[in-house]
Design an enzyme around this catalytic site. Structure first.
Site, PDB file in Angstrom:
ATOM      1  N   TYR A  64       0.791  -1.077  -0.003  1.00 11.41           N
ATOM      2  CA  TYR A  64       0.031  -0.035   0.103  1.00 11.41           C
ATOM      3  C   TYR A  64       1.016   1.278   0.047  1.00 11.41           C
ATOM      4  O   TYR A  64       1.822   1.467   0.859  1.00 11.41           O
ATOM      5  CB  TYR A  64      -0.793  -0.129   1.324  1.00 11.41           C
ATOM      6  CG  TYR A  64      -1.981   0.995   1.131  1.00 11.41           C
ATOM      7  CD1 TYR A  64      -3.216   0.665   0.528  1.00 11.41           C
ATOM      8  CD2 TYR A  64      -2.189   2.060   2.010  1.00 11.41           C
ATOM      9  CE1 TYR A  64      -4.132   1.472   0.273  1.00 11.41           C
ATOM     10  CE2 TYR A  64      -3.112   2.771   1.848  1.00 11.41           C
ATOM     11  CZ  TYR A  64      -4.231   2.530   1.049  1.00 11.41           C
ATOM     12  OH  TYR A  64      -5.400   3.435   1.082  1.00 11.41           O
ATOM     13  N   LYS A  85     -16.683  -6.821   8.172  1.00 12.26           N
ATOM     14  CA  LYS A  85     -15.716  -5.810   8.690  1.00 12.26           C
ATOM     15  C   LYS A  85     -15.659  -6.181  10.215  1.00 12.26           C
ATOM     16  O   LYS A  85     -16.651  -6.215  10.895  1.00 12.26           O
ATOM     17  CB  LYS A  85     -16.256  -4.291   8.569  1.00 12.26           C
ATOM     18  CG  LYS A  85     -15.703  -3.604   9.303  1.00 12.26           C
ATOM     19  CD  LYS A  85     -14.624  -2.674   8.551  1.00 12.26           C
ATOM     20  CE  LYS A  85     -15.120  -1.029   8.435  1.00 12.26           C
ATOM     21  NZ  LYS A  85     -14.669  -0.289   7.304  1.00 12.26           N
TER      22      LYS A  85
END
Lengths: 363, 363
Positions: free
Chosen positions: B57, B358
């Site tokens: 990332y 999540k």
């Protein structure tokens, strides 16, 4: 009465099948006050002209009975150079002998003469006028007849979207040996913008590279193979040396070539797509969009200038000036001379020859 | 002295391999004048948190020895809800008991406590304050802990780029059943913007469509199969009925799904790509760029807000207000309660469970 010929079609199809010559009369003795009669000096065959006839191009000429036919007809051709033959009593912008190009596309330029209101034409200096204005040289017929599409496309892509700093910033383009590609390279040289042109491998590769660098002014020329190679890292080095960024990419190929030029853009860079020679779509890795903020947009000179004739006027003035000063070279055309025979046959021959280079019919 | 735990890594790798718990002390009795000590109320596991740990990332937390280690360590986590425990003598914006979220990403939210200067935190109303302000309800822990990424992404894509006219204009999105997709749909409903959500086929398709339409407020929901079909022409009909345009597309899938949603844009439309769930690139037919003037750009909430904390503040205030008024529903999380054991183990468990929804660690 003037006898005029126009190349027309009533139904879409292959040019070899659907084009025919329409002959009609223009009365030069009863000219409306704001009208002009022009004779054609030259008009080229562009790919978009062919696509219009085939019915696969979104911008289309109106089919009209204005040329005295029962059936509505469209006149072919979008680009061309004209000379003013007659002017109406209240015409302000033109005198007999002036040169002009159509203000808009879809004028129908494959014809010997045209009658139109003066606002349908934009003036260009003819060679005598350039000389009288003290310019080193005048426009050639090829320069005048092909000024409206390729040079304007190259200039506007380079100047209308992104601010490129002379001496520092860069653009990269594929199709670097195309007509638009060469204009972009030359305009880059004039403006001091560094350029990287990507070209396909070819038998005379070194010669082509040499031409693009020496004659057109490309800063660097690379092959598609280098463009696609992760090991080829020279571009980063070159850009670092100037302290600038590759802020603009121009894509007329699509497919993996578009991916590879987009990868070379600096963060926040813009890729403008104006053609798709590979018939492949534009392909952009998601990470280029999200993490490098690369934007991909389209460029179509027709649509941009439709609503902005002043931009066309200003851009054309700049191109004319560079031609007159000898700073810009035109893309050569293959000339076919109209000898008074069947005009449609001549353009059909030009269409058939189009793969051997841009064809220009001169009158 | 407070004893704090933080989940840290020194080298990139899989979270199961490289995460460990670092325990350290915070001295609440020698607080700098502008500093605050916060305790964590809850912090979620986002895909980008995992990608940061893996080293794939582009935005990365700083590795520092500030937590008293010899080796530089990075604290994981980017989103989280905190409660103010102690304030320095000159702190202006916070009182003990206030709620807050980090001003920027890379704060390191997977920890029990943090010591920071007050400008590193933005205040949110806690439930008592919402009530005192006359609001129908306060934020839940889940709403506060997950406010910074998904709701802001949805709001900013809908409002920051294109002007959509309520009652007339439309947006289209793939990934319509994702968390961001549902927030966008709900915000569209609140603002009166029509929406088309594209979702994949699934066993409970009708139920999902019903949820998106009834509970989230989607104007229409279509499948990827319909999205990709040239025969499916309902979209044109729907848009015509409102007299508006599909000015915006939001793409988190890529590949042929991105092509198909881009095709549905009106001329001059914008597609924003914020994800690539299919692992395929964005694919755009050349003609969409040139003849429809479709632009394709990226959206990354991290980069947009990095240089614009006021935009984050304003957007967050709007989301908070809608939560307090009950106009917006949060995306539910699976809660894992920290019981004082090994914090890294708890987050490793949360990472492993991420595919089931999540995960939110609450303290």
């Amino acid at each position: 009465m003037l006898t005029a010929q126009a190349v027309v079609f009533s139904e879409h199809g292959e040019p070899a099948d659907v084009l025919r010559t329409h002959t009609y009369e223009i009365d030069e003795n009863n000219l409306d006050a704001n009208s002009i009669i022009v004779k054609t000096v030259g008009s080229p065959v562009n790919p978009s002209d062919i696509n219009q006839i085939q019915g696969v191009y979104p911008s289309q000429p109106e089919r009209t009975t204005a040329l005295g036919t029962d059936q509505p007809l469209a006149v072919c051709g979008n680009e061309g150079l004209f000379e003013i033959l007659h002017v109406g009593s209240e015409v302000k912008n033109f005198q007999v002998g002036d040169w002009a190009v159509p203000t808009s596309v879809n004028f129908g330029t494959w014809r010997t003469h045209a009658l139109c209101s003066e606002d349908k034409m934009m003036k260009l200096p003819n060679p005598k006028q350039s000389k009288a204005n003290g310019k080193p040289q005048g426009l050639t017929v090829n320069q005048g007849a092909t000024i409206s599409v390729n040079p304007l496309t190259a200039f506007l892509m380079l100047n209308h979207y992104v601010k490129l700093e002379p001496g520092k910033d860069w653009f990269i383009q594929n199709g670097g040996n195309s007509a638009v590609g060469k204009f972009a390279t030359q305009i880059g040289r004039i403006l001091g913008i560094n350029s990287i042109s990507v070209i396909r491998d070819r038998p005379n590769l070194q010669e082509t590279i040499e031409d693009l660098k020496t004659n057109q002014g490309a800063t660097h020329v690379i092959t598609e193979e280098q463009n696609n190679s992760r090991e080829f890292t020279d571009v980063k080095k070159w850009v670092k040396e100037t302290g600038g960024s590759i802020k603009l990419a121009m894509n007329c190929v699509g497919g993996k070539s578009s991916t590879a030029v987009a990868r070379k853009l600096s963060p926040d860079g813009l890729m403008l797509t104006y053609g798709g020679m590979s018939y492949q779509p534009v392909i952009l890795p998601t990470s280029l969009h999200i993490f490098k903020n690369i934007t991909s947009a389209g460029f179509w000179v027709t649509e941009l200038l439709k609503s902005n004739p002043q931009l066309k006027r200003d851009t054309m003035n700049q191109i004319v000036l560079w031609y007159e000063e000898g700073k810009l070279s035109d893309a050569k055309s293959v000339e076919l001379k109209f000898d008074g025979g069947d005009l449609a046959k001549l353009y059909q021959e030009a269409v058939a020859n189009s793969k051997n280079g841009k064809q220009l019919v001169v009158y």
